[in-house]
Write an enzyme that holds these catalytic residues in place. Sequence first.
Site, mmCIF file in Angstrom:
data_model
loop_
_atom_site.group_PDB
_atom_site.id
_atom_site.type_symbol
_atom_site.label_atom_id
_atom_site.label_comp_id
_atom_site.label_asym_id
_atom_site.label_seq_id
_atom_site.Cartn_x
_atom_site.Cartn_y
_atom_site.Cartn_z
ATOM 1 N N ASP A 1 48.374 2.494 -30.769
ATOM 2 C CA ASP A 1 47.611 2.456 -29.518
ATOM 3 C C ASP A 1 46.987 3.831 -29.312
ATOM 4 O OD1 ASP A 1 46.703 1.527 -26.965
ATOM 5 O OD2 ASP A 1 48.315 2.658 -26.032
ATOM 6 N N SER A 2 46.064 3.907 -28.366
ATOM 7 C CA SER A 2 45.464 5.191 -28.027
ATOM 8 C C SER A 2 46.496 6.129 -27.407
ATOM 9 C CB SER A 2 44.322 4.976 -27.044
ATOM 10 O OG SER A 2 44.806 4.287 -25.903
ATOM 11 N N TYR B 1 40.784 6.077 -25.293
ATOM 12 C CA TYR B 1 39.789 5.470 -26.164
ATOM 13 C C TYR B 1 38.753 4.691 -25.333
ATOM 14 C CZ TYR B 1 42.592 6.167 -30.486
ATOM 15 O OH TYR B 1 43.279 6.676 -31.558
ATOM 16 N N GLY B 2 39.206 4.182 -24.192
ATOM 17 C CA GLY B 2 38.398 3.235 -23.416
ATOM 18 C C GLY B 2 37.095 3.799 -22.882
ATOM 19 N N CYS C 1 46.036 -1.575 -28.868
ATOM 20 C CA CYS C 1 45.008 -1.063 -27.965
ATOM 21 C C CYS C 1 43.863 -2.080 -27.871
ATOM 22 C CB CYS C 1 44.496 0.260 -28.512
ATOM 23 S SG CYS C 1 43.199 1.000 -27.529
ATOM 24 N N GLU D 1 49.550 5.195 -15.403
ATOM 25 C CA GLU D 1 50.197 6.374 -15.988
ATOM 26 C C GLU D 1 50.854 7.228 -14.915
ATOM 27 O OE1 GLU D 1 48.173 8.463 -19.015
ATOM 28 O OE2 GLU D 1 48.084 6.633 -20.215
ATOM 29 N N CYS E 1 44.145 -4.897 -21.170
ATOM 30 C CA CYS E 1 44.392 -3.468 -21.415
ATOM 31 C C CYS E 1 45.906 -3.264 -21.448
ATOM 32 C CB CYS E 1 43.761 -2.631 -20.295
ATOM 33 S SG CYS E 1 44.137 -0.874 -20.406
ATOM 34 N N THR E 2 46.321 -2.360 -22.328
ATOM 35 C CA THR E 2 47.765 -2.108 -22.488
ATOM 36 C C THR E 2 48.465 -1.756 -21.177
ATOM 37 O OG1 THR E 2 47.080 0.144 -23.039
ATOM 38 C CG2 THR E 2 47.700 -1.300 -24.873
ATOM 39 N N HIS E 3 47.740 -1.091 -20.264
ATOM 40 C CA HIS E 3 48.365 -0.564 -19.052
ATOM 41 C C HIS E 3 48.523 -1.597 -17.936
ATOM 42 C CE1 HIS E 3 47.422 3.073 -21.156
ATOM 43 N NE2 HIS E 3 47.777 3.868 -20.152
HETATM 44 N N1 DGL Z 1 45.105 1.498 -24.710
HETATM 45 C C1 DGL Z 1 43.827 1.399 -24.053
HETATM 46 C C2 DGL Z 1 43.394 -0.085 -24.040
HETATM 47 O O1 DGL Z 1 44.209 -0.976 -24.091
HETATM 48 C C3 DGL Z 1 43.858 1.932 -22.638
HETATM 49 C C4 DGL Z 1 43.885 3.437 -22.561
HETATM 50 C C5 DGL Z 1 42.672 4.103 -23.187
HETATM 51 O O2 DGL Z 1 41.569 3.999 -22.627
HETATM 52 O O3 DGL Z 1 42.837 4.687 -24.229
HETATM 53 O O4 DGL Z 1 42.233 -0.349 -23.977
#
Ligand code: DGL
Length: 291
Positions: free
Chosen positions: A26-27, A58-59, A89, A168, A200-202
């Site tokens: 993941d990022s 990354y987003g 990710c 976060e 999204c992971t979060h």
């Molecule tokens: N892991 C990224 C996603 O699921 C979220 C965090 C990021 O923007 O890197 O898109």
Amino acid sequence: MTEPQIQNPQSQIANHKSRSPIGVFDSGIGGLTVVRGLRRRLPGESIIYFGDTARLPYGTKSAETIKRFALEDAEFLVSRGVKLVIAACHSASSVALADLERQLTVPVLGVIEPGARALCAATRSGRVAVIGTGATIRAGAYEQAIRRLRGDVEIVAKATPLFVPLAEEGWLENDVAEAAARRYLAPLVAERIDAVLLGCTHYPLLAPLIGRVLGPGVKLVDSSEETAVAAEAMLGQRDGGMEAGRDEERKAKPGTLSCYLSDLSPNFETIGSRFLGEPLGDVLRVSVGKG
Ligand code: DGL
């Protein structure tokens, strides 16, 4: 006395693969929500996790940069001997999956297809929404995957980037999170969707708030759980089965989790445990790519 078992070379290969870990990248630390789903569904599997905390997020980056980062992350996992790479990710899965599939020597699983499948199964009215980072929504990969499965759905796609720092920060239910959720999700309420994909992971951490703002008639689809289902199917299917230790053996011998991050930010342990749902254990720092 039991006879010693003689294995043919093919089953030795299968056994070797079955004991190899699954690689997840993941990022950053958010991808631990996918690891949480995997550990729940496949407790016998060992997992190597790589979070690119040095280059997060990354987003907000271009597709070209995300592709390069994703390939470097995945190659690190392959160098550790994984049998399957999972791109946890959503931003990376959205833009880099085809490149990963082409360039890696092991099978790859992204979060898009499993999530899209679950969303299509969840909707009754055929009016659905996808929320994610700017990169994910811009790429349109979820919309394409959903349309491939069901041509008749109406899709509202909305970038909700502030949910990432809120998760976060651990601001999951306060007034700031509530205001952001109301502002972002108002168009989804107006469109009378009945299912939303947390792209999204979060976002699984914000699920209670998102659910409350959208109301009881809207189902929340969590890609992290669906990805674990897809990983199980994939491991069972490929090369005659690569699933580690089935049934009794699996219960007796839980898989391990090794975590690598490209930067050990001051609060990674607190945030990591929140995403994983258990203490993070030892984490090693490792550099990948050229930055
Ligand atoms: N892991 C990224 C996603 O699921 C979220 C965090 C990021 O923007 O890197 O898109």
